[in-house]
Scaffold this motif. Structure first.
Motif, PDB file in Angstrom:
ATOM      1  N   ILE A   1      40.978  33.438   8.567  1.00 57.59           N
ATOM      2  CA  ILE A   1      41.445  32.194   9.174  1.00 57.59           C
ATOM      3  C   ILE A   1      40.967  31.032   8.328  1.00 57.59           C
ATOM      4  O   ILE A   1      39.762  30.879   8.089  1.00 57.59           O
ATOM      5  CB  ILE A   1      40.957  32.059  10.630  1.00 57.59           C
ATOM      6  CG1 ILE A   1      41.435  33.241  11.461  1.00 57.59           C
ATOM      7  CG2 ILE A   1      41.458  30.728  11.225  1.00 57.59           C
ATOM      8  CD1 ILE A   1      40.926  33.253  12.887  1.00 57.59           C
TER       9      ILE A   1
ATOM     10  N   PHE B   1      48.886  32.864  18.221  1.00 52.64           N
ATOM     11  CA  PHE B   1      47.607  32.225  17.938  1.00 52.64           C
ATOM     12  C   PHE B   1      47.668  30.737  18.261  1.00 52.64           C
ATOM     13  O   PHE B   1      46.717  30.181  18.815  1.00 52.64           O
ATOM     14  CB  PHE B   1      47.199  32.440  16.475  1.00 52.64           C
ATOM     15  CG  PHE B   1      45.757  32.109  16.212  1.00 52.64           C
ATOM     16  CD1 PHE B   1      44.786  33.079  16.332  1.00 52.64           C
ATOM     17  CD2 PHE B   1      45.372  30.827  15.853  1.00 52.64           C
ATOM     18  CE1 PHE B   1      43.438  32.782  16.106  1.00 52.64           C
ATOM     19  CE2 PHE B   1      44.042  30.506  15.624  1.00 52.64           C
ATOM     20  CZ  PHE B   1      43.070  31.490  15.756  1.00 52.64           C
TER      21      PHE B   1
ATOM     22  N   THR C   1      44.322  43.342  16.552  1.00 53.81           N
ATOM     23  CA  THR C   1      44.092  43.629  15.135  1.00 53.81           C
ATOM     24  C   THR C   1      42.615  43.681  14.768  1.00 53.81           C
ATOM     25  O   THR C   1      42.270  44.221  13.720  1.00 53.81           O
ATOM     26  CB  THR C   1      44.785  42.573  14.244  1.00 53.81           C
ATOM     27  OG1 THR C   1      44.256  41.278  14.543  1.00 53.81           O
ATOM     28  CG2 THR C   1      46.286  42.587  14.438  1.00 53.81           C
ATOM     29  N   ARG C   2      41.741  43.145  15.598  1.00 51.09           N
ATOM     30  CA  ARG C   2      40.310  43.070  15.276  1.00 51.09           C
ATOM     31  C   ARG C   2      39.758  44.456  14.958  1.00 51.09           C
ATOM     32  O   ARG C   2      39.877  45.384  15.740  1.00 51.09           O
ATOM     33  CB  ARG C   2      39.536  42.439  16.435  1.00 51.09           C
ATOM     34  CG  ARG C   2      38.072  42.160  16.125  1.00 51.09           C
ATOM     35  CD  ARG C   2      37.386  41.359  17.221  1.00 51.09           C
ATOM     36  NE  ARG C   2      37.920  39.989  17.245  1.00 51.09           N
ATOM     37  CZ  ARG C   2      38.691  39.513  18.219  1.00 51.09           C
ATOM     38  NH1 ARG C   2      39.012  40.259  19.252  1.00 51.09           N
ATOM     39  NH2 ARG C   2      39.138  38.270  18.157  1.00 51.09           N
TER      40      ARG C   2
ATOM     41  N   VAL D   1      41.736  39.946   8.824  1.00 53.72           N
ATOM     42  CA  VAL D   1      42.333  38.684   9.268  1.00 53.72           C
ATOM     43  C   VAL D   1      41.422  37.568   8.776  1.00 53.72           C
ATOM     44  O   VAL D   1      40.253  37.516   9.137  1.00 53.72           O
ATOM     45  CB  VAL D   1      42.493  38.608  10.799  1.00 53.72           C
ATOM     46  CG1 VAL D   1      43.020  37.248  11.233  1.00 53.72           C
ATOM     47  CG2 VAL D   1      43.399  39.732  11.310  1.00 53.72           C
TER      48      VAL D   1
ATOM     49  N   TYR E   1      47.076  39.008  19.752  1.00 57.19           N
ATOM     50  CA  TYR E   1      47.258  39.573  18.409  1.00 57.19           C
ATOM     51  C   TYR E   1      45.904  39.728  17.721  1.00 57.19           C
ATOM     52  O   TYR E   1      45.650  40.743  17.061  1.00 57.19           O
ATOM     53  CB  TYR E   1      48.170  38.684  17.557  1.00 57.19           C
ATOM     54  CG  TYR E   1      49.650  38.919  17.751  1.00 57.19           C
ATOM     55  CD1 TYR E   1      50.426  39.423  16.720  1.00 57.19           C
ATOM     56  CD2 TYR E   1      50.275  38.613  18.949  1.00 57.19           C
ATOM     57  CE1 TYR E   1      51.791  39.625  16.878  1.00 57.19           C
ATOM     58  CE2 TYR E   1      51.627  38.805  19.120  1.00 57.19           C
ATOM     59  CZ  TYR E   1      52.384  39.313  18.082  1.00 57.19           C
ATOM     60  OH  TYR E   1      53.731  39.521  18.240  1.00 57.19           O
ATOM     61  N   SER E   2      45.042  38.739  17.859  1.00 51.15           N
ATOM     62  CA  SER E   2      43.704  38.837  17.277  1.00 51.15           C
ATOM     63  C   SER E   2      42.936  39.993  17.895  1.00 51.15           C
ATOM     64  O   SER E   2      42.262  40.753  17.193  1.00 51.15           O
ATOM     65  CB  SER E   2      42.933  37.531  17.475  1.00 51.15           C
ATOM     66  OG  SER E   2      43.490  36.486  16.726  1.00 51.15           O
ATOM     67  N   ASN E   3      43.050  40.138  19.213  1.00 50.00           N
ATOM     68  CA  ASN E   3      42.362  41.231  19.889  1.00 50.00           C
ATOM     69  C   ASN E   3      42.917  42.587  19.474  1.00 50.00           C
ATOM     70  O   ASN E   3      42.171  43.552  19.335  1.00 50.00           O
ATOM     71  CB  ASN E   3      42.436  41.055  21.401  1.00 50.00           C
ATOM     72  CG  ASN E   3      41.534  39.938  21.885  1.00 50.00           C
ATOM     73  OD1 ASN E   3      40.475  39.702  21.316  1.00 50.00           O
ATOM     74  ND2 ASN E   3      41.947  39.244  22.922  1.00 50.00           N
TER      75      ASN E   3
ATOM     76  N   TYR F   1      52.452  36.536  15.317  1.00 51.49           N
ATOM     77  CA  TYR F   1      51.023  36.223  15.292  1.00 51.49           C
ATOM     78  C   TYR F   1      50.802  34.716  15.248  1.00 51.49           C
ATOM     79  O   TYR F   1      49.977  34.182  15.990  1.00 51.49           O
ATOM     80  CB  TYR F   1      50.356  36.909  14.097  1.00 51.49           C
ATOM     81  CG  TYR F   1      48.864  37.108  14.214  1.00 51.49           C
ATOM     82  CD1 TYR F   1      48.073  36.373  15.099  1.00 51.49           C
ATOM     83  CD2 TYR F   1      48.216  38.043  13.426  1.00 51.49           C
ATOM     84  CE1 TYR F   1      46.697  36.566  15.195  1.00 51.49           C
ATOM     85  CE2 TYR F   1      46.841  38.244  13.507  1.00 51.49           C
ATOM     86  CZ  TYR F   1      46.086  37.507  14.389  1.00 51.49           C
ATOM     87  OH  TYR F   1      44.728  37.703  14.476  1.00 51.49           O
TER      88      TYR F   1
ATOM     89  N   HIS G   1      40.628  32.740  18.572  1.00 52.71           N
ATOM     90  CA  HIS G   1      40.602  34.076  17.970  1.00 52.71           C
ATOM     91  C   HIS G   1      40.114  35.125  18.970  1.00 52.71           C
ATOM     92  O   HIS G   1      40.489  36.295  18.890  1.00 52.71           O
ATOM     93  CB  HIS G   1      39.721  34.051  16.724  1.00 52.71           C
ATOM     94  CG  HIS G   1      39.890  35.223  15.817  1.00 52.71           C
ATOM     95  ND1 HIS G   1      41.103  35.795  15.520  1.00 52.71           N
ATOM     96  CD2 HIS G   1      38.964  35.933  15.116  1.00 52.71           C
ATOM     97  CE1 HIS G   1      40.921  36.803  14.684  1.00 52.71           C
ATOM     98  NE2 HIS G   1      39.635  36.909  14.433  1.00 52.71           N
ATOM     99  N   GLU G   2      39.310  34.710  19.945  1.00 48.34           N
ATOM    100  CA  GLU G   2      38.849  35.617  20.999  1.00 48.34           C
ATOM    101  C   GLU G   2      39.894  35.767  22.102  1.00 48.34           C
ATOM    102  O   GLU G   2      39.950  36.796  22.765  1.00 48.34           O
ATOM    103  CB  GLU G   2      37.530  35.124  21.595  1.00 48.34           C
ATOM    104  CG  GLU G   2      36.378  35.113  20.615  1.00 48.34           C
ATOM    105  CD  GLU G   2      36.077  36.476  20.036  1.00 48.34           C
ATOM    106  OE1 GLU G   2      36.057  37.465  20.804  1.00 48.34           O
ATOM    107  OE2 GLU G   2      35.866  36.575  18.809  1.00 48.34           O
TER     108      GLU G   2
ATOM    109  N   CYS H   1      43.471  35.178  21.730  1.00 45.60           N
ATOM    110  CA  CYS H   1      44.790  35.614  21.254  1.00 45.60           C
ATOM    111  C   CYS H   1      44.960  37.135  21.322  1.00 45.60           C
ATOM    112  O   CYS H   1      44.160  37.882  20.750  1.00 45.60           O
ATOM    113  CB  CYS H   1      44.987  35.128  19.819  1.00 45.60           C
ATOM    114  SG  CYS H   1      46.532  35.700  19.076  1.00 45.60           S
TER     115      CYS H   1
END
Length: 148
Positions: free
Chosen positions: A145, A68, A137-138, A143, A133-135, A64, A128-129, A131
């Motif tokens: 930051i 990121f 896990t959202r 999460v 991993y962000s997508n 991650y 964050h939009e 990445c």
């Protein structure tokens, strides 16, 4: 009635596939198809193990944070900013959930030392939009930051 406002973040085209195999679960080893990963996996002492190996949470934190950071550099470059000296550190926590299983929580610490805080914050939001991993896990895990 109700409008579906969810954003579809699934890939439209698969560009790369990573392959890894676990042998023995949390007390064994993991290997990647290409041979770059060949690691002993062990439960950390906090979860009753001997800690003599890496664990899935460390591997997730490494993945991650590097993903990121790449997303951050990408959006920074698109906007014309120098991200020299920037870093992203990830902490991944694990604990029981209400469904008698386990869940994860992530804290990302982002350092953008040469940028104004307002610009840094906008780049972090954009990363964050972007990445994957962000997508992934959202809406599934917490999460947080931290920009500093």
């Amino acid at each position: 009635m109700f409008e579906d406002t969810t954003v579809d973040t699934r890939p439209t085209k698969i560009m790369y596939v990573a392959e890894a195999t676990a042998h023995g679960g949390r007390d064994g080893y993991v290997t990647s198809q290409d041979g770059h990963i060949d690691l002993r996996v062990a439960m950390p002492p906090e979860l009753g193990g001997d800690g003599n190996g890496t664990n899935p949470e460390q591997l997730f934190a490494a993945g991650y944070s590097s993903c990121f950071h790449s997303a951050l550099v990408l959006v920074g470059r698109r906007e014309g900013y120098d991200l020299s000296g920037s870093t992203v550190a990830a902490k991944v926590g694990i604990g029981p959930n209400r469904q008698r299983g386990y869940g994860l929580a992530v804290a990302l610490s982002v350092s953008l030392p040469i940028l104004d805080v307002d610009i840094a914050s906008k780049l972090v939001d954009a990363a964050h939009e972007v990445c994957p991993y962000s997508n992934a896990t959202r809406g599934n895990i917490d999460v947080t930051i931290l920009l500093g």
